[in-house]
Design a protein around this motif. Sequence first.
Motif, PDB file in Angstrom:
ATOM      1  N   PRO A   1      -4.650   8.445   7.828  1.00 30.70           N
ATOM      2  CA  PRO A   1      -3.050   8.361   6.933  1.00 30.70           C
ATOM      3  C   PRO A   1      -2.718   6.803   7.654  1.00 30.70           C
ATOM      4  CG  PRO A   1      -1.973   8.777   9.376  1.00 30.70           C
ATOM      5  CD  PRO A   1      -4.192   9.546   9.542  1.00 30.70           C
TER       6      PRO A   1
ATOM      7  N   GLN B   1       0.365  -1.018   0.158  1.00 33.36           N
ATOM      8  CA  GLN B   1       0.171   0.164  -0.560  1.00 33.36           C
ATOM      9  C   GLN B   1       0.777   1.395   0.572  1.00 33.36           C
ATOM     10  OE1 GLN B   1      -2.605  -0.062   3.398  1.00 33.36           O
ATOM     11  NE2 GLN B   1      -2.780   2.111   3.125  1.00 33.36           N
TER      12      GLN B   1
ATOM     13  N   GLU C   1      -6.473   2.257  -5.812  1.00 29.01           N
ATOM     14  CA  GLU C   1      -6.482   3.159  -5.183  1.00 29.01           C
ATOM     15  C   GLU C   1      -7.520   4.458  -5.890  1.00 29.01           C
ATOM     16  OE1 GLU C   1      -1.416   2.998  -5.105  1.00 29.01           O
ATOM     17  OE2 GLU C   1      -2.329   3.686  -6.861  1.00 29.01           O
TER      18      GLU C   1
ATOM     19  N   GLN D   1      -5.827   4.995   4.494  1.00 29.51           N
ATOM     20  CA  GLN D   1      -5.141   6.198   3.524  1.00 29.51           C
ATOM     21  C   GLN D   1      -6.668   6.474   2.774  1.00 29.51           C
ATOM     22  OE1 GLN D   1      -1.826   7.355   1.765  1.00 29.51           O
ATOM     23  NE2 GLN D   1      -1.679   7.522   3.366  1.00 29.51           N
TER      24      GLN D   1
ATOM     25  N   TRP E   1     -12.440  11.134  -2.182  1.00 25.46           N
ATOM     26  CA  TRP E   1     -10.729  11.490  -2.283  1.00 25.46           C
ATOM     27  C   TRP E   1     -11.145  13.515  -2.701  1.00 25.46           C
ATOM     28  CZ3 TRP E   1      -6.375   8.842  -0.806  1.00 25.46           C
ATOM     29  CH2 TRP E   1      -5.782   9.560  -0.297  1.00 25.46           C
TER      30      TRP E   1
ATOM     31  N   ASN F   1       1.795   5.245   0.694  1.00 27.69           N
ATOM     32  CA  ASN F   1       1.016   6.111   1.324  1.00 27.69           C
ATOM     33  C   ASN F   1       1.220   7.326   1.159  1.00 27.69           C
ATOM     34  OD1 ASN F   1       0.651   4.555   3.602  1.00 27.69           O
ATOM     35  ND2 ASN F   1       3.203   4.296   3.675  1.00 27.69           N
TER      36      ASN F   1
END
Length: 149
Positions: free
Chosen positions: A141, A46, A121, A144, A127, A48
């Motif tokens: 965080p 993943q 993603e 995500q 987002w 960050n």
Amino acid sequence: MNRCASLAQAARRTGLRTLALRTLALTFALPLVSTLLPFEAQAQVQRNFSAKALRGEVTFGEPPQAQLNRQATQLAPGARIRDTNNMMVVSGSLKGQRVVVNYTLDSLGQLHEIWILREEEARKLPWPRTPAEAQSWVFDPVAQTWTKP
């Protein structure tokens, strides 16, 4: 007696040759196997992203020209572009491509960090697409993910 001694020496030499061949085979086989492993591991990692990262669509032009969400902009000096495998790429290799990205801007409003997103993603929603959304939403965080208030 000499014949037995020479047979023993020949057996030792054959054993050494076999050992040398096995060592040589491993010398070439191990690097080949180790080059295949990172690609498999990268697919599961993943990435960050920064809490300042926004979502958008970038079309790369002649460096440093680009379009961010169909608006003309430029890449900042020293801009970092990461592909779907998180490898750094140069903007010239992306000329003419339109991709979904997470990005950050520098103090002049130029594209500073760009992550080209993989399909999974890009499906992570919501987002933020604007700085105002990023300020009003809450970023986790570890996961995500963003949460709208």
